[in-house]
Write a protein that holds these residues in place. Structure first.
Motif, PDB file in Angstrom:
ATOM      1  N   GLN A 289     -13.101   1.325  -1.248  1.00 14.58           N
ATOM      2  CA  GLN A 289     -13.901   0.537  -0.318  1.00 14.58           C
ATOM      3  C   GLN A 289     -13.024  -0.280   0.623  1.00 14.58           C
ATOM      4  OE1 GLN A 289     -16.605  -1.754  -2.754  1.00 14.58           O
ATOM      5  NE2 GLN A 289     -18.112  -0.104  -2.853  1.00 14.58           N
ATOM      6  N   THR A 290     -11.893  -0.782   0.121  1.00 11.89           N
ATOM      7  CA  THR A 290     -10.966  -1.518   0.986  1.00 11.89           C
ATOM      8  C   THR A 290     -10.441  -0.625   2.096  1.00 11.89           C
ATOM      9  OG1 THR A 290     -10.282  -2.922  -0.866  1.00 11.89           O
ATOM     10  CG2 THR A 290      -8.813  -2.838   1.038  1.00 11.89           C
TER      11      THR A 290
ATOM     12  N   ASP B  14       0.303   7.297   3.331  1.00 12.45           N
ATOM     13  CA  ASP B  14       0.373   6.522   2.089  1.00 12.45           C
ATOM     14  C   ASP B  14       1.236   5.281   2.294  1.00 12.45           C
ATOM     15  OD1 ASP B  14       3.172   7.120   1.663  1.00 12.45           O
ATOM     16  OD2 ASP B  14       2.564   9.105   1.018  1.00 12.45           O
ATOM     17  N   ASN B  15       1.212   4.389   1.314  1.00 12.10           N
ATOM     18  CA  ASN B  15       1.907   3.102   1.459  1.00 12.10           C
ATOM     19  C   ASN B  15       3.281   3.109   0.808  1.00 12.10           C
ATOM     20  OD1 ASN B  15       1.108   3.165  -1.190  1.00 12.10           O
ATOM     21  ND2 ASN B  15       0.249   1.105  -1.216  1.00 12.10           N
ATOM     22  N   HIS B  16       3.955   4.266   0.833  1.00  9.29           N
ATOM     23  CA  HIS B  16       5.309   4.330   0.296  1.00  9.29           C
ATOM     24  C   HIS B  16       6.226   3.434   1.118  1.00  9.29           C
ATOM     25  CE1 HIS B  16       9.242   6.117  -0.799  1.00  9.29           C
ATOM     26  NE2 HIS B  16       8.648   6.325  -1.960  1.00  9.29           N
ATOM     27  N   GLU B  17       7.195   2.808   0.468  1.00 12.61           N
ATOM     28  CA  GLU B  17       8.059   1.833   1.140  1.00 12.61           C
ATOM     29  C   GLU B  17       8.864   2.454   2.276  1.00 12.61           C
ATOM     30  OE1 GLU B  17      11.640   2.231  -2.209  1.00 12.61           O
ATOM     31  OE2 GLU B  17      10.667   0.309  -1.847  1.00 12.61           O
TER      32      GLU B  17
ATOM     33  N   GLU C 219       4.051  -1.172  20.111  1.00  8.66           N
ATOM     34  CA  GLU C 219       4.444  -0.949  21.504  1.00  8.66           C
ATOM     35  C   GLU C 219       3.841   0.334  22.061  1.00  8.66           C
ATOM     36  OE1 GLU C 219       8.661  -0.890  21.448  1.00  8.66           O
ATOM     37  OE2 GLU C 219       8.881  -3.049  21.011  1.00  8.66           O
ATOM     38  N   ALA C 220       3.644   1.339  21.192  1.00 13.78           N
ATOM     39  CA  ALA C 220       3.118   2.628  21.641  1.00 13.78           C
ATOM     40  C   ALA C 220       1.610   2.751  21.452  1.00 13.78           C
ATOM     41  CB  ALA C 220       3.819   3.755  20.887  1.00 13.78           C
ATOM     42  N   GLY C 221       0.936   1.667  21.063  1.00 13.98           N
ATOM     43  CA  GLY C 221      -0.516   1.716  20.883  1.00 13.98           C
ATOM     44  C   GLY C 221      -0.961   2.485  19.666  1.00 13.98           C
ATOM     45  N   VAL C 222      -0.112   2.543  18.627  1.00 15.67           N
ATOM     46  CA  VAL C 222      -0.446   3.260  17.401  1.00 15.67           C
ATOM     47  C   VAL C 222      -0.931   2.276  16.347  1.00 15.67           C
ATOM     48  CG1 VAL C 222       0.410   4.756  15.556  1.00 15.67           C
ATOM     49  CG2 VAL C 222       1.262   5.039  17.889  1.00 15.67           C
ATOM     50  N   LYS C 223      -2.142   2.483  15.865  1.00 18.18           N
ATOM     51  CA  LYS C 223      -2.666   1.714  14.739  1.00 18.18           C
ATOM     52  C   LYS C 223      -2.290   2.448  13.450  1.00 18.18           C
ATOM     53  CE  LYS C 223      -5.411  -1.404  16.883  1.00 18.18           C
ATOM     54  NZ  LYS C 223      -5.463  -2.832  16.621  1.00 18.18           N
ATOM     55  N   ILE C 224      -1.693   1.738  12.489  1.00 17.72           N
ATOM     56  CA  ILE C 224      -1.281   2.361  11.234  1.00 17.72           C
ATOM     57  C   ILE C 224      -2.138   1.813  10.097  1.00 17.72           C
ATOM     58  CG2 ILE C 224       0.585   2.697   9.590  1.00 17.72           C
ATOM     59  CD1 ILE C 224       2.565   2.510  11.840  1.00 17.72           C
ATOM     60  N   LEU C 225      -2.800   2.712   9.393  1.00 16.66           N
ATOM     61  CA  LEU C 225      -3.632   2.363   8.238  1.00 16.66           C
ATOM     62  C   LEU C 225      -3.072   3.079   7.021  1.00 16.66           C
ATOM     63  CD1 LEU C 225      -6.168   1.206   6.839  1.00 16.66           C
ATOM     64  CD2 LEU C 225      -7.428   3.208   7.661  1.00 16.66           C
ATOM     65  N   THR C 226      -2.770   2.333   5.957  1.00 13.29           N
ATOM     66  CA  THR C 226      -2.212   2.941   4.751  1.00 13.29           C
ATOM     67  C   THR C 226      -3.307   3.212   3.723  1.00 13.29           C
ATOM     68  OG1 THR C 226      -1.745   0.792   3.708  1.00 13.29           O
ATOM     69  CG2 THR C 226      -0.018   1.762   5.099  1.00 13.29           C
ATOM     70  N   LEU C 227      -3.120   4.280   2.967  1.00 11.85           N
ATOM     71  CA  LEU C 227      -4.040   4.642   1.894  1.00 11.85           C
ATOM     72  C   LEU C 227      -3.789   3.767   0.671  1.00 11.85           C
ATOM     73  CD1 LEU C 227      -3.638   8.503   2.164  1.00 11.85           C
ATOM     74  CD2 LEU C 227      -5.698   7.238   2.763  1.00 11.85           C
ATOM     75  N   PRO C 228      -4.771   3.633  -0.215  1.00  8.93           N
ATOM     76  CA  PRO C 228      -4.516   2.924  -1.476  1.00  8.93           C
ATOM     77  C   PRO C 228      -3.438   3.657  -2.279  1.00  8.93           C
ATOM     78  CG  PRO C 228      -6.876   3.261  -1.126  1.00  8.93           C
ATOM     79  CD  PRO C 228      -6.170   4.075  -0.091  1.00  8.93           C
ATOM     80  N   PRO C 229      -2.693   2.957  -3.116  1.00  4.48           N
ATOM     81  CA  PRO C 229      -1.624   3.615  -3.880  1.00  4.48           C
ATOM     82  C   PRO C 229      -2.177   4.642  -4.860  1.00  4.48           C
ATOM     83  CG  PRO C 229      -2.003   1.381  -4.689  1.00  4.48           C
ATOM     84  CD  PRO C 229      -2.799   1.519  -3.422  1.00  4.48           C
ATOM     85  N   HIS C 230      -1.455   5.733  -5.012  1.00  3.50           N
ATOM     86  CA  HIS C 230      -1.758   6.787  -5.990  1.00  3.50           C
ATOM     87  C   HIS C 230      -3.111   7.453  -5.745  1.00  3.50           C
ATOM     88  CE1 HIS C 230       1.671   5.220  -8.153  1.00  3.50           C
ATOM     89  NE2 HIS C 230       1.104   4.044  -8.231  1.00  3.50           N
ATOM     90  N   CYS C 231      -3.590   7.437  -4.510  1.00  5.52           N
ATOM     91  CA  CYS C 231      -4.893   8.032  -4.202  1.00  5.52           C
ATOM     92  C   CYS C 231      -4.792   9.190  -3.218  1.00  5.52           C
ATOM     93  CB  CYS C 231      -5.854   6.980  -3.640  1.00  5.52           C
ATOM     94  SG  CYS C 231      -6.288   5.662  -4.792  1.00  5.52           S
ATOM     95  N   SER C 232      -3.580   9.620  -2.904  1.00  7.78           N
ATOM     96  CA  SER C 232      -3.421  10.663  -1.886  1.00  7.78           C
ATOM     97  C   SER C 232      -4.031  11.987  -2.336  1.00  7.78           C
ATOM     98  CB  SER C 232      -1.931  10.854  -1.553  1.00  7.78           C
ATOM     99  OG  SER C 232      -1.206  11.216  -2.709  1.00  7.78           O
TER     100      SER C 232
ATOM    101  N   SER D   1      -4.611  -0.722   0.387  1.00  9.64           N
ATOM    102  CA  SER D   1      -4.799  -0.197   1.733  1.00  9.64           C
ATOM    103  C   SER D   1      -4.779  -1.353   2.725  1.00  9.64           C
ATOM    104  CB  SER D   1      -6.134   0.553   1.820  1.00  9.64           C
ATOM    105  OG  SER D   1      -6.434   0.879   3.154  1.00  9.64           O
ATOM    106  N   SER D   2      -4.049  -1.195   3.827  1.00 13.24           N
ATOM    107  CA  SER D   2      -3.959  -2.267   4.821  1.00 13.24           C
ATOM    108  C   SER D   2      -3.648  -1.687   6.191  1.00 13.24           C
ATOM    109  CB  SER D   2      -2.880  -3.292   4.428  1.00 13.24           C
ATOM    110  OG  SER D   2      -1.616  -2.659   4.342  1.00 13.24           O
ATOM    111  N   ILE D   3      -3.984  -2.456   7.224  1.00  8.61           N
ATOM    112  CA  ILE D   3      -3.646  -2.092   8.602  1.00  8.61           C
ATOM    113  C   ILE D   3      -2.348  -2.809   8.924  1.00  8.61           C
ATOM    114  CG2 ILE D   3      -4.479  -2.002  10.986  1.00  8.61           C
ATOM    115  CD1 ILE D   3      -7.316  -2.526   9.866  1.00  8.61           C
ATOM    116  N   ILE D   4      -1.219  -2.146   8.722  1.00  5.26           N
ATOM    117  CA  ILE D   4       0.072  -2.841   8.781  1.00  5.26           C
ATOM    118  C   ILE D   4       0.462  -3.213  10.206  1.00  5.26           C
ATOM    119  CG2 ILE D   4       0.883  -1.726   6.690  1.00  5.26           C
ATOM    120  CD1 ILE D   4       2.593   0.101   8.402  1.00  5.26           C
ATOM    121  N   THR D   5      -0.245  -2.672  11.209  1.00  9.89           N
ATOM    122  CA  THR D   5       0.064  -3.050  12.591  1.00  9.89           C
ATOM    123  C   THR D   5      -0.666  -4.318  13.013  1.00  9.89           C
ATOM    124  OG1 THR D   5      -1.588  -1.396  13.224  1.00  9.89           O
ATOM    125  CG2 THR D   5       0.726  -0.785  13.454  1.00  9.89           C
ATOM    126  N   ASN D   6      -1.563  -4.834  12.167  1.00  5.56           N
ATOM    127  CA  ASN D   6      -2.232  -6.098  12.477  1.00  5.56           C
ATOM    128  C   ASN D   6      -1.245  -7.254  12.311  1.00  5.56           C
ATOM    129  OD1 ASN D   6      -4.560  -4.776  13.032  1.00  5.56           O
ATOM    130  ND2 ASN D   6      -5.747  -5.618  11.329  1.00  5.56           N
TER     131      ASN D   6
END
Length: 382
Positions: A72-73, A176-179, A192-205, A353-358
């Motif tokens: 849900q997140t 995925d949210n791998h480091e 800078e390039a207008g890319v929004k990055i959204l990561t998946l929850p861990p171990h859910c790929s 899961s997070s929007i790391i570009t925010n």
């Protein structure tokens, strides 16, 4: 729930259910305290979804992380991005670790794909390594042959180049949210390039990554077949890129790609794609998010009695003649539930899961990297 019953357990449970519900049973059941083998065969024959299988190894992290809260997140974050930018293209990046070369695929929700990325286990990349590779393939090299944060910058440049992403033409990148995929440098370049990055929850790929769900399975099969044919044709002469090209064109089809996005609920957007049955495996280890107890049934019943009107007598009569509900196996045997895990003093923060570009997520990344750099500097000083 990944904790299956043996055939003997099923027969014993069937006997218990029959006794509790006063069902007429053969005398042999009462003698052996379990249902007969003929009943089990007929039971499985009537229910085509059941099967008897040898237990398979399953990652505990995948069982516990694919739960309703994490999913849900992710969909909440995805909804926020799509509401703010309804014209975004949906892309998904992943990697497939093999013994020799890491293959990074990039696909779009429209059914298309970008040229792949091949990472070779070498200190320096040489152009001849890409002989026979799909057109536009990006070749990279690391000593381990795996992805890391330093070369992922080049992967992001590759994505921006072929997706034509910009602030006027933004895009969404999901992985995925791998480091190796998360750093301040990556976030700054993406913004800078207008890319929004959204990561998946861990171990859910395996359930939420379109490439894993519908593309990489066929890709592995076609790649292995291509390698077998190449070894027969040219024994002792390895050529990974050509085998990747043959498998890539067969596996990365519009049908497979669209199916992957559909089954994960990413495109078309469907946060209800997963049912209760999909989350049942994680119920064993799920724990409450907080210690606040929900009001008990007695309080709810009292409130409903005080506010609801009097029921019609005819309705009460209908309720009285309704036959009783059969006692189910779940009523007899409770579903397994584990105790809360012990918190380690130096336990790593749980991924999500997070929007790391925010901006808030970017600031958290900067604080982590500054703290890491300070610790490293202090260590060198000592």
């Amino acid at each position: 729930m990944a904790y299956g019953l043996t055939t003997v357990d099923v027969r014993r449970l069937a006997f218990e259910v029959a006794v509790v519900n006063n069902v007429t049973i053969p005398e042999s059941w009462s003698t052996s305290k379990m249902a007969g083998k003929d009943w089990l065969r007929a039971f499985i024959k009537r229910r085509k979804t059941l099967s008897i299988r040898k237990p398979e190894a399953c990652s505990l992290a995948r069982l516990t992380s694919f739960n309703r809260h994490n999913v849900q997140t992710f969909f909440t974050n995805l909804r926020n991005i799509l509401e703010q930018n309804p014209s975004l293209m949906n892309h998904c990046v992943s990697r497939e670790r093999r013994e020799l070369v890491t293959t990074c695929g990039i696909i779009s929700g429209s059914g298309t794909f970008l040229p792949p990325v091949l990472i070779f286990p070498r200190k320096y990349f040489k152009a001849h390594m890409l002989v026979g590779a799909p057109p536009g393939t990006l070749g990279l090299a690391t000593p381990s042959g795996w992805m890391n944060s330093e070369i992922f910058i080049q992967v992001l440049d590759h994505f921006i180049k072929y997706s034509h992403s910009s602030k006027d033409n933004p895009s969404l990148l999901i992985y995925d949210n791998h480091e190796s995929h998360i750093s301040v440098q990556i976030v700054n370049k993406a913004r800078e390039a207008g890319v929004k990055i959204l990561t998946l929850p861990p171990h859910c790929s395996n359930r939420m990554q379109p490439l894993d769900v519908a593309v990489y399975g066929p890709f592995k099969a076609y790649f292995n077949a291509a390698c077998d044919k190449w070894m027969l044709k040219s024994p002792g002469t390895p050529l990974i890129a050509e085998c990747v090209a043959e498998a890539h064109c067969k596996a990365f089809t519009p049908a497979n790609i669209i199916s992957g996005f559909f089954k994960t609920g990413i495109m078309p957007f469907n946060p209800d794609i997963f049912t209760d049955a999909d989350f049942i495996q994680s119920e064993v280890t799920n724990q409450p998010l907080n210690n606040h107890e929900v009001a008990g049934p007695s309080n709810t019943a009292e409130a409903s009695n005080s506010n609801s009107p009097q029921l019609d007598p005819s309705y009460i009569l209908q309720r009285e003649v309704t036959p009783p509900r059969l006692i189910s196996p779940e009523d007899i045997r409770e579903l397994p539930k584990s105790n809360p895990r012990k918190q380690l003093r130096r336990a790593r923060a749980k991924g999500k899961s997070s929007i790391i570009t925010n901006t808030p997520e970017k600031q958290i990344l900067e604080e982590k990297e500054n703290l890491k750099a300070a610790k490293l500097k202090n260590k060198k000083t000592i």
